[in-house]
Design a protein around this motif. Sequence first.
Motif, short mmCIF file in Angstrom:
data_model
loop_
_atom_site.label_atom_id
_atom_site.label_comp_id
_atom_site.label_asym_id
_atom_site.label_seq_id
_atom_site.Cartn_x
_atom_site.Cartn_y
_atom_site.Cartn_z
N ALA A 792 0.82 -1.22 0.00
CA ALA A 792 0.00 0.00 0.00
C ALA A 792 0.85 1.27 0.00
CB ALA A 792 -0.92 0.01 1.23
N VAL A 793 2.16 1.12 -0.07
CA VAL A 793 3.06 2.29 0.03
C VAL A 793 2.75 3.33 -1.04
CG1 VAL A 793 5.45 3.05 -0.31
CG2 VAL A 793 4.97 1.16 1.24
N LEU A 794 2.55 2.86 -2.27
CA LEU A 794 2.35 3.78 -3.39
C LEU A 794 1.11 4.65 -3.18
CD1 LEU A 794 3.76 4.29 -6.14
CD2 LEU A 794 2.06 2.79 -7.17
N LYS A 795 -0.05 4.00 -3.02
CA LYS A 795 -1.31 4.77 -2.96
C LYS A 795 -1.41 5.59 -1.68
CE LYS A 795 -4.15 0.99 -1.06
NZ LYS A 795 -5.28 0.08 -1.26
N THR A 796 -0.91 5.04 -0.55
CA THR A 796 -1.05 5.76 0.73
C THR A 796 -0.12 6.97 0.78
OG1 THR A 796 -1.58 3.64 1.76
CG2 THR A 796 -1.13 5.47 3.24
N THR A 797 1.08 6.81 0.24
CA THR A 797 2.02 7.94 0.21
C THR A 797 1.43 9.10 -0.58
OG1 THR A 797 3.93 6.47 0.40
CG2 THR A 797 4.35 8.68 -0.46
N LYS A 798 0.86 8.78 -1.72
CA LYS A 798 0.26 9.84 -2.55
C LYS A 798 -0.91 10.51 -1.83
CE LYS A 798 1.58 7.94 -7.05
NZ LYS A 798 1.15 7.20 -8.26
N ALA A 799 -1.74 9.71 -1.15
CA ALA A 799 -2.89 10.26 -0.43
C ALA A 799 -2.44 11.18 0.71
CB ALA A 799 -3.75 9.12 0.12
N ILE A 800 -1.41 10.76 1.43
CA ILE A 800 -0.90 11.58 2.55
C ILE A 800 -0.30 12.87 2.02
CG2 ILE A 800 0.85 11.67 4.38
CD1 ILE A 800 0.30 8.65 4.82
N TYR A 801 0.42 12.77 0.91
CA TYR A 801 1.03 13.96 0.31
C TYR A 801 -0.05 14.98 -0.07
CZ TYR A 801 3.71 16.88 -2.91
OH TYR A 801 4.30 17.95 -3.53
N GLU A 802 -1.15 14.48 -0.64
CA GLU A 802 -2.24 15.37 -1.08
C GLU A 802 -2.87 16.10 0.10
OE1 GLU A 802 -3.14 16.31 -4.11
OE2 GLU A 802 -1.46 15.09 -4.84
N ILE A 803 -3.12 15.38 1.21
CA ILE A 803 -3.77 16.03 2.35
C ILE A 803 -2.80 16.99 3.04
CG2 ILE A 803 -3.26 14.26 4.12
CD1 ILE A 803 -6.56 16.23 3.72
N GLU A 804 -1.51 16.64 3.07
CA GLU A 804 -0.53 17.56 3.66
C GLU A 804 -0.47 18.85 2.84
OE1 GLU A 804 2.65 14.53 5.86
OE2 GLU A 804 3.10 15.30 3.85
N LYS A 805 -0.53 18.68 1.53
CA LYS A 805 -0.51 19.84 0.64
C LYS A 805 -1.72 20.75 0.91
CE LYS A 805 0.10 20.63 -4.33
NZ LYS A 805 0.11 19.96 -5.64
N LYS A 806 -2.88 20.09 1.08
CA LYS A 806 -4.13 20.81 1.34
C LYS A 806 -4.07 21.54 2.68
CE LYS A 806 -9.12 19.91 1.60
NZ LYS A 806 -10.13 18.84 1.61
N LEU A 807 -3.45 20.88 3.68
CA LEU A 807 -3.37 21.47 5.03
C LEU A 807 -2.20 22.44 5.17
CD1 LEU A 807 -4.09 18.24 7.13
CD2 LEU A 807 -5.67 20.13 6.72
#
Length: 810
Positions: A792-807
Amino acid sequence: MSKERLLVWFNEVGIEDVDLVGGKNASLGEMIKGLSPLGIKIPMGFVVTAAAYRYFIEYNNLKEKIKEALKGLDVNDIEDLAKRGLKVRDMIKGGEFPEDLRNEIIKYYHELSNMYNQPYVDVAVRSSATAEDLPDASFAGQQETYLNIKGDESLLIAIKNCFASLFTDRAISYREAFKFDHFSIGLAVGVQKMVRSDLAAAGVAFSLDTESGFKDVVLINGSYGLGEMVVQGAVTPDEFLVFKPTFKEGYEAIIEKKLGRKTHKMVYGTTEEERVKIVPVSKEDQKKFCLSDEEVLKLAGWVMKIEEYYSNKYNKWTPMDVEWAKDGELNELFIVQARPETVHSRKDHSKITVYKITEPIEERRKKVITEGIAVGDKVAYGKVKIMHSLEDAKYFEAGDILVTDMTDPDWEPIMKKAGAIVTNRGGRTCHAAIVARELGVPAVVGTGNATEVLKNGMDVTVSCAEGEVGYVYKGKVDYEVEEIDISTLPKTKTPILMNIATPEGAFDYSFLPNEGVGLAREEFIINNYIGIHPLALIHFDEIKQKDPKLAEVIEDKTFGYDNKEEFYIKRLSYGIARIAAAFYPKPVIVRFSDFKSNEYANLIGGQLFEPKEENPMIGWRGASRYYSEKFKPAFGLECKAILRVRNKMGLKNVKVMVPFCRTPEEGEKVLKVMEEFGLKKGENGLEVYVMCELPSNVVLADQFSKHFDGFSIGSNDLTQLTLGLDRDSSLVAHIYDERNDAVKRLISQVIKTAKENGRKIGICGQGPSDYPDFAQFLVEQGIDTISINPDAVLKTTKAIYEIEKKLGIQ
């Protein structure tokens, strides 16, 4: 050095002389000059050079005859290849030595014998192609070696046979495949004093892990007798892993020891016709490792020095493939060969191809026909072709699954066509394993029974994608292939750790972007590395009296260990150490065993010690076991294993975690028991975490904070106990969801309380691996770390990056 010299001593040449003396001999000369002063022992010898080989070919007018014999060759026609190869070899063996060359060889041989105060010293005569063992071309193992050669005439015959072996079928095939001109490559012959390993042991060593390319270990394989048995794969050797970083710091960093099946050994023969012979090994010796820990560490130190020396020479990291031998007369270790490793040193770790079996484990295990040691990490499907000899090659088609007792270098043309390889015999460094890695073909070696249980024409799936054990399944098993380009993954502010299930995959997973291991479960190690209930080992003497059949099963499983408790401690420590080493010096959180009573009962001997519980999921598990008088001695073995990993192996990046701890009082009791067994929180920097997987852990998080260094949220059990459902029940599975508001409120609350009390908090449950939006929720709550499954590293890393960017927290 003059290119025309016919013979030279090892100490007269170096790696710049490959064109004259071949890779093996150039390397030996380089080591004798550069590494002998560092205490590495290498037997002396001389080289019959490539100039001598060409002189021999010209003297006997063989060049045009060989060209004619190979004209129009189709290497895919195995019969044609064999016929032409034999013709060329017979031509060379029928040639005569020029008188001056013959006299020079005998002169050097007598001088070598005098060095060792013997009239005729016994020597190993090894072929070495002049393009062999370069960092980017592997000709290794394609030409012949002759052992225990003694006397002038025997030596001359062996040298001539080596010349002929430049035209073995596999060497011809290899050169054709890689477009090497047959006469652009010469052949030199190394003549080296034999090490009397027939009276002791020998084997191979690599300065990296041969499966994954992980560079921080030395892998040593060894068996009794001459080393050919290990190279050929005729035995399953003992295996040792030494972790380089902590070894350099002075720790006894043997992080794994596996006892092989050393049933036979190769020793000196007693007649001219029988130079070597194979004899059985006694049952008593089979139970022992072929090297002591002290010898393993000495060898590892030498291999590391050799790697460092060659890396400096080539001005880049150069992992090494080394052959070693122990002299039984002198009781000393020697290095007899070294060459650059040519597979993993060229591997691009920025892209990872992941093969994943998707069929449920309970379904596919019913299809297992045989199993052995997994080589590589791929999966292949095809038809079984059993080959007992190369005469069966005419029936072999591209993509077939090659099944045989064991392979040797003559089989390489067939191995190139195989979809997968399965053998009865061999270990991780046998011929079949080495060639399979180089070809990128999955192989399952050392099955013991493949040629008996598999049938010609049978459709099978060969899986090396499930860790250290390779499986051969009946029919088609579902699997997926995914290529991950990790260089494209964004860097997150929230540290992403991994959940590692089994030690076998740890080295591979270490190449994924990560900040360590958030959860390493002891249960997987106990299941895969041990398989026996700890109390059955502690009470083994009583079992022996009451149940001899069970005792026999335990004896067989603990082969090589007289002390059964030591077996448990060491095997558990090796499993933990492999994971800790893979991610060193990043943190690795090891969770103490959390088997339920029904799961413990499934271990060998478990039925004798486990109660029958109506609902094991909320019964005698986790912390409640550790201070119980019934289980406390077993928990003590776990504590001793952790101590061994941290204090003896030097892997102080290991932290521990207590699961299913219902109350702060339970936590206090567990910490006291740990201390009784020498594992004290805070000592040598030991951190102790607690799982947050019960509502009580959330409600009383402030009190738990007084006893533990941090929390790891177990969202699986927390969801189960918050919603009051059995997560193993299909009847209520539709209600189970970590994203339920009740669960999310508890998680939000415990993160807040942990931070207020200055404690670290992460999550290791399944939720963020399955649901990227759940991972994003955790980041919003300010969680310290998120630990996810490797796939799950690929999809979860991207998801976390997106929310960090948003926050705005990047």
